[in-house]
Design a protein around this motif. Sequence first.
Motif, PDB file in Angstrom:
ATOM      1  N   ARG A   1       5.154   2.133   7.176  1.00 19.74           N
ATOM      2  CA  ARG A   1       4.565   1.824   5.878  1.00 19.74           C
ATOM      3  C   ARG A   1       3.314   0.985   6.072  1.00 19.74           C
ATOM      4  O   ARG A   1       3.148   0.315   7.089  1.00 19.74           O
ATOM      5  N   THR A   2       2.436   1.019   5.095  1.00 23.04           N
ATOM      6  CA  THR A   2       1.228   0.201   5.112  1.00 23.04           C
ATOM      7  C   THR A   2       1.246  -0.727   3.903  1.00 23.04           C
ATOM      8  O   THR A   2       1.873  -0.434   2.879  1.00 23.04           O
ATOM      9  N   THR A   3       0.553  -1.839   4.025  1.00 22.25           N
ATOM     10  CA  THR A   3       0.560  -2.836   2.956  1.00 22.25           C
ATOM     11  C   THR A   3      -0.574  -2.590   1.969  1.00 22.25           C
ATOM     12  O   THR A   3      -1.639  -2.087   2.323  1.00 22.25           O
ATOM     13  N   THR A   4      -0.321  -2.955   0.739  1.00 22.89           N
ATOM     14  CA  THR A   4      -1.366  -2.997  -0.288  1.00 22.89           C
ATOM     15  C   THR A   4      -1.193  -4.307  -1.051  1.00 22.89           C
ATOM     16  O   THR A   4      -0.105  -4.884  -1.087  1.00 22.89           O
ATOM     17  N   VAL A   5      -2.275  -4.765  -1.659  1.00 17.64           N
ATOM     18  CA  VAL A   5      -2.175  -5.992  -2.441  1.00 17.64           C
ATOM     19  C   VAL A   5      -3.152  -5.960  -3.598  1.00 17.64           C
ATOM     20  O   VAL A   5      -4.320  -5.598  -3.446  1.00 17.64           O
ATOM     21  N   CYS A   6      -2.648  -6.305  -4.762  1.00 14.50           N
ATOM     22  CA  CYS A   6      -3.498  -6.557  -5.924  1.00 14.50           C
ATOM     23  C   CYS A   6      -3.871  -8.035  -5.909  1.00 14.50           C
ATOM     24  O   CYS A   6      -2.995  -8.897  -5.797  1.00 14.50           O
ATOM     25  N   PHE A   7      -5.162  -8.331  -5.953  1.00  9.00           N
ATOM     26  CA  PHE A   7      -5.603  -9.727  -5.968  1.00  9.00           C
ATOM     27  C   PHE A   7      -6.470  -9.961  -7.206  1.00  9.00           C
ATOM     28  O   PHE A   7      -7.480  -9.307  -7.412  1.00  9.00           O
ATOM     29  N   LEU A   8      -6.014 -10.841  -8.055  1.00 12.61           N
ATOM     30  CA  LEU A   8      -6.743 -11.197  -9.265  1.00 12.61           C
ATOM     31  C   LEU A   8      -7.141 -12.662  -9.170  1.00 12.61           C
ATOM     32  O   LEU A   8      -6.355 -13.502  -8.729  1.00 12.61           O
TER      33      LEU A   8
ATOM     34  N   VAL B   1      14.772   0.464   2.078  1.00  8.83           N
ATOM     35  CA  VAL B   1      14.575  -0.831   1.439  1.00  8.83           C
ATOM     36  C   VAL B   1      13.840  -0.639   0.114  1.00  8.83           C
ATOM     37  O   VAL B   1      13.088   0.312  -0.051  1.00  8.83           O
ATOM     38  N   SER B   2      14.090  -1.535  -0.842  1.00 12.80           N
ATOM     39  CA  SER B   2      13.351  -1.483  -2.093  1.00 12.80           C
ATOM     40  C   SER B   2      11.906  -1.882  -1.833  1.00 12.80           C
ATOM     41  O   SER B   2      11.620  -2.657  -0.926  1.00 12.80           O
ATOM     42  N   ASN B   3      10.993  -1.380  -2.634  1.00  7.76           N
ATOM     43  CA  ASN B   3       9.571  -1.615  -2.401  1.00  7.76           C
ATOM     44  C   ASN B   3       9.144  -2.938  -3.028  1.00  7.76           C
ATOM     45  O   ASN B   3       8.479  -2.988  -4.063  1.00  7.76           O
ATOM     46  N   THR B   4       9.548  -4.020  -2.373  1.00  3.27           N
ATOM     47  CA  THR B   4       9.189  -5.357  -2.854  1.00  3.27           C
ATOM     48  C   THR B   4       7.769  -5.725  -2.487  1.00  3.27           C
ATOM     49  O   THR B   4       7.219  -6.691  -3.004  1.00  3.27           O
ATOM     50  N   GLY B   5       7.158  -4.970  -1.551  1.00  2.00           N
ATOM     51  CA  GLY B   5       5.861  -5.351  -1.033  1.00  2.00           C
ATOM     52  C   GLY B   5       6.003  -6.405   0.046  1.00  2.00           C
ATOM     53  O   GLY B   5       7.087  -6.907   0.361  1.00  2.00           O
ATOM     54  N   TYR B   6       4.879  -6.754   0.636  1.00  2.00           N
ATOM     55  CA  TYR B   6       4.810  -7.697   1.745  1.00  2.00           C
ATOM     56  C   TYR B   6       4.956  -9.119   1.214  1.00  2.00           C
ATOM     57  O   TYR B   6       4.222  -9.547   0.327  1.00  2.00           O
TER      58      TYR B   6
ATOM     59  N   ALA C   1       4.650   5.847  -6.530  1.00  2.00           N
ATOM     60  CA  ALA C   1       4.092   7.093  -5.994  1.00  2.00           C
ATOM     61  C   ALA C   1       4.745   7.532  -4.692  1.00  2.00           C
ATOM     62  O   ALA C   1       4.520   8.655  -4.243  1.00  2.00           O
ATOM     63  N   VAL C   2       5.528   6.668  -4.077  1.00  2.00           N
ATOM     64  CA  VAL C   2       6.071   6.997  -2.759  1.00  2.00           C
ATOM     65  C   VAL C   2       7.470   6.415  -2.618  1.00  2.00           C
ATOM     66  O   VAL C   2       7.763   5.319  -3.089  1.00  2.00           O
ATOM     67  N   GLN C   3       8.350   7.179  -1.994  1.00  2.00           N
ATOM     68  CA  GLN C   3       9.688   6.717  -1.683  1.00  2.00           C
ATOM     69  C   GLN C   3       9.724   6.286  -0.222  1.00  2.00           C
ATOM     70  O   GLN C   3       9.470   7.080   0.675  1.00  2.00           O
ATOM     71  N   LEU C   4      10.031   5.014   0.000  1.00  2.00           N
ATOM     72  CA  LEU C   4      10.096   4.488   1.358  1.00  2.00           C
ATOM     73  C   LEU C   4      11.554   4.377   1.803  1.00  2.00           C
ATOM     74  O   LEU C   4      12.434   4.098   0.990  1.00  2.00           O
ATOM     75  N   PRO C   5      11.824   4.585   3.074  1.00  2.00           N
ATOM     76  CA  PRO C   5      13.209   4.576   3.557  1.00  2.00           C
ATOM     77  C   PRO C   5      13.781   3.171   3.668  1.00  2.00           C
ATOM     78  O   PRO C   5      13.089   2.227   4.018  1.00  2.00           O
TER      79      PRO C   5
ATOM     80  N   TYR D   1       4.233  -1.510  -0.878  1.00  2.00           N
ATOM     81  CA  TYR D   1       4.020  -0.724   0.330  1.00  2.00           C
ATOM     82  C   TYR D   1       3.731   0.726  -0.021  1.00  2.00           C
ATOM     83  O   TYR D   1       4.156   1.239  -1.058  1.00  2.00           O
ATOM     84  N   GLN D   2       2.997   1.392   0.869  1.00  2.00           N
ATOM     85  CA  GLN D   2       2.857   2.841   0.813  1.00  2.00           C
ATOM     86  C   GLN D   2       2.931   3.356   2.248  1.00  2.00           C
ATOM     87  O   GLN D   2       3.112   2.581   3.177  1.00  2.00           O
ATOM     88  N   ASN D   3       2.831   4.664   2.431  1.00  2.00           N
ATOM     89  CA  ASN D   3       2.949   5.207   3.790  1.00  2.00           C
ATOM     90  C   ASN D   3       1.662   5.861   4.279  1.00  2.00           C
ATOM     91  O   ASN D   3       1.688   6.696   5.181  1.00  2.00           O
TER      92      ASN D   3
END
Length: 456
Positions: A353-360, A393-398, A387-391, A312-314
């Motif tokens: 927060r907004t989602t990001t995804v690496c897709f390989l 919760v740990s940044n596990t991603g979506y 790069a960003v601290q989110l409130p 996640y990022q903001n």
Amino acid sequence: MSDIASFKQSFKGDVVTPGDADYKQAIARWALNAERPARVVAFVKDTDDIALALKYAETNNLKIAIRCGGHSPAGASSIQDGLVIDLSRYFNYAVADAEKRTVRVGGGTLWGTVDKEAIQHGLATVGGTVNHTGVAGLLLGGGYGFLSGQYGMVVDNVLQATLVTANGEVLTVNENQNSELFWGIRGGGSNFGVCTEFVLKLYPQRRTVFAGMVIFTPNMMDALMNELSEWWKTVKDHEAILQISLTCSFQPFIALSLFYNGSEEEGRANFKRFFDLKPIMDTAREIPYEQLNAQSNEMFAHGQNYYLKSAYQNGPQPDVVKRIEHCYVFEYVPYRNVVSVPQDATAHLRFPRTTTVCFLKWPKNSPEAEQAAKLHARELTDLVADAVQLPGVSNTGYGNYSSEVDSETTLTMDRVLDESKSRGLFGVNYDRLQRLKARYDPDNVFTKWFAIAPKA
């Protein structure tokens, strides 16, 4: 093993086993590396079939997987040497009620079916941005889409579900019936049973929208990121941008997938700042609404090996994006309506927060190829997460964008995330989910997606 012939005789749907001609097709999945050689694939025809399949699996000590669209990159809809309850054949439907502004959706339905059914009545709901994904998987994991800015997440638009529990009981779940379970399935995944049907809210929707891809060369990165950052400061609920870092013929490019819920004239005026940067390619135009969520289908086509990892990022992070040249999507979807829902309303956590995804993706799989993809995905998502601290919760991603299978689960199921990852994903909701798990699935029949350990 209990007699498979007797099971087939009592079963109304179709049972496929390794010796059958259609077995290979029955275990096929979106991602080649998510396929597993099941011992039994049960194409269930009704809730009685589901209960029968669950009982057969229990009697024969077979592990369970549930298949809707088969789009899980982690193989959550597959099971090695186990039994797959497959909803895709007989629970594949969408029936809209224009007067009530609702749509009944079968548990094996794809989003493209929902979009086409609803728009015939001038209506729509929040759905996946790749329309060959299954409704159930996306919904149960939260669910973002182009309409999330206006109407929140998919879980915010569920009115009711029908669910078959581990002991074969058929339950109606909504705000008034089995309300705690209704809370849990909205973000808690497939941990509590087999969802056979959903009732979703519909909203008035114009028949055409402005959408498409504009592509820029890397030398435009600084100007592009500046404009994205300025746009995000005043973003409106009825627009969104997916920024895609990609490589073509060994050359990096930056693509923006634009969405504006209006006409082409309005959309071009709204995104003028990006068109003024002179993209080298512009495919944006006014399209029928039902084509909106089909635009990325080719990029995420069936028949490849995939590895997905999210962070996640903001909002736009120019310094981070500049360091990622390929195989990455940054989803800039307004979240005002997402975070306006109370934190304890659903099992899915919500923060600004907004989602990001690496897709390989790669054509021919091997342990070495998958390990290389895993390491590269972790490297790229760490750049975003660090790069960003989110409130809160740990940044596990979506969770729906996860191929993470780093270690065998403590529940000893095939290809399931361990409990620490589930705790990271569900955060403060995990203990409540554990109590719900102890009530509805104390024996861990359903453990294929961010497994929850039962705890009374």
